[in-house]
Write an enzyme that holds these catalytic residues in place. Structure first.
Site, mmCIF file in Angstrom:
data_model
loop_
_atom_site.group_PDB
_atom_site.id
_atom_site.type_symbol
_atom_site.label_atom_id
_atom_site.label_comp_id
_atom_site.label_asym_id
_atom_site.label_seq_id
_atom_site.Cartn_x
_atom_site.Cartn_y
_atom_site.Cartn_z
ATOM 1 N N CYS A 126 24.016 13.957 47.111
ATOM 2 C CA CYS A 126 22.633 13.771 47.108
ATOM 3 C C CYS A 126 21.837 14.890 46.273
ATOM 4 O O CYS A 126 20.974 14.529 45.771
ATOM 5 C CB CYS A 126 22.166 13.655 48.453
ATOM 6 S SG CYS A 126 22.612 15.021 49.808
ATOM 7 N N ASP A 140 14.995 7.310 47.807
ATOM 8 C CA ASP A 140 15.921 7.681 48.009
ATOM 9 C C ASP A 140 16.690 7.280 46.902
ATOM 10 O O ASP A 140 17.315 6.085 46.937
ATOM 11 C CB ASP A 140 16.494 7.653 49.266
ATOM 12 C CG ASP A 140 17.839 8.455 49.569
ATOM 13 O OD1 ASP A 140 18.670 8.556 48.479
ATOM 14 O OD2 ASP A 140 18.057 9.081 50.535
ATOM 15 N N HIS A 150 19.513 17.069 53.519
ATOM 16 C CA HIS A 150 19.356 15.935 52.436
ATOM 17 C C HIS A 150 18.394 16.179 51.485
ATOM 18 O O HIS A 150 17.514 16.977 51.861
ATOM 19 C CB HIS A 150 19.288 14.777 53.265
ATOM 20 C CG HIS A 150 19.434 13.308 52.393
ATOM 21 N ND1 HIS A 150 20.489 13.192 51.469
ATOM 22 C CD2 HIS A 150 18.812 12.321 52.266
ATOM 23 C CE1 HIS A 150 20.402 12.086 50.782
ATOM 24 N NE2 HIS A 150 19.331 11.498 51.405
#
Ligand SMILES: [Zn+2]
Length: 350
Positions: free
Chosen positions: A183, A227, A210
């Site tokens: 990520c 995202d 994250h």
């Protein structure tokens, strides 16, 4: 008052304050370092070479066309002829071309450009049975240093027994070339791509490990959660309701300011405060305001005023209680099942 009595009171006061004080100087320094790191990260997206590199890999014209086509299609009625008389309601359901371009960029990034890496394939024989054998932080190659790798993961191949290095690059330019990672790499490269497409973009750091992007929608006059790992846009409760995350701090960084946007990502801010012990809330508010004015110090007064109007709109948006999303949000989709389960991100039903 006798001196000994004064000393006694001073000691009692200090004890009381220290009992309240969950924060060490070290924690504050670490927090400040993360804030500075986020600002530096966003500054790197303004680098001309970085923007040019991103523009050379993004199929800009194709994404613009894709966005234009999508914006001419009414949601839920793909065959509709929008040139015919259209009700106000159906116009509302149409995306602005610019918002549709953003969705096209997210789709392209996930489906065509970047790939997820749990364990890298063997660089010698292409084997996939890789075992983690450690992390290298000191002996980095020139290429790894140039790509700003903070550390290099080492894997041994089950077939040829040779070692494969997986550098965790931090340079967004380098990531446009390697096109892979987890990520951190995804959000890093995607935020640069969003800037290269001319979007105002924020790099959002979630303290519970994250990271994602927010992009400003000019047509909706608000920041949209994006995202890139999940190809998801505007589903800010995904982490709390979908993945079952217990968020604490979510801080958004851009060249225009630094903001605590945690409220956008939770339905229960009171619970979030309970998990936020790293720094005093008044200190955090003051520090973010200071950093924001620092970032805006070279702007024109008219630009600053416009941004302050937007800040106020966003504050009002975040102060409204989070609405029930009315749909069930999925658990995390990227990464191996084991990795997602290890992070407790499969959602409440798993
Ligand atoms: Zn091998």
């Amino acid at each position: 008052m006798p001196a000994s009595r004064e000393d006694e009171i001073a000691r009692a006061l200090r004890d009381a304050i220290e009992a309240l004080e969950p924060i060490t100087r070290g924690q504050k320094v670490a927090f400040e370092r993360r804030l500075r790191g986020g600002i530096a990260q966003c500054a790197s997206y303004e680098d001309e070479m970085a923007i040019a590199s991103a523009m050379s890999v993004i199929p800009i014209e194709r994404l613009k066309l894709e966005g234009h086509t999508a914006s001419m299609t009414i949601a839920g009625d793909e065959g509709a002829d929008v040139e015919s008389v259209e009700s106000a309601e159906s116009r509302m359901e149409r995306l602005s071309a610019r918002d549709a371009e953003l969705l096209a960029l997210l789709r392209w990034f996930k489906e065509e450009f970047f790939s997820w890496v749990d364990k890298p394939p063997c660089e010698h024989c292409g084997g996939s049975e890789m075992t983690s054998i450690g992390v290298e932080v000191n002996a980095l190659t020139a290429e790894e240093r140039e790509g700003e790798a903070g550390r290099v993961e080492l894997y041994r191949c089950g077939a040829c027994v040779k070692t494969t290095r997986f550098p965790r690059y931090n340079s967004a330019i380098k990531l446009l070339e390697t096109r892979r990672g987890r990520c951190g790499e995804w959000a890093n490269a995607f935020t640069l791509c969003a800037r290269a497409m001319g979007f105002r973009a924020r790099w959002c750091l979630d303290w519970t490990d994250h990271v994602w992007t927010e992009v400003y929608s000019e047509s909706q006059r608000r920041w949209l959660h994006c995202d890139p790992c999940e190809n998801v846009c505007d589903k800010p409760l995904l982490y709390e309701c979908g993945w079952g995350k217990k968020l604490s701090y979510v801080i958004a960084f851009s060249i225009e300011g630094v903001f605590d946007v945690t409220r956008r990502y939770t339905q229960n801010m009171r619970e979030r405060y309970r998990l936020r012990g790293e720094v005093y809330e008044p200190w955090l508010r003051k520090r973010l305001a200071e950093l924001t004015s620092e970032l805006r110090s070279a702007m024109l007064p008219s630009e600053i005023k416009e941004l302050e109007v937007q800040d106020a709109v966003e504050r009002a948006e975040l102060d409204r209680p989070a609405v029930d999303v009315g749909e069930s949000l999925p658990g995390r989709q990227t990464g191996s099942l084991a990795w997602r389960r290890a992070r407790g991100e499969l959602g409440p039903s798993s």
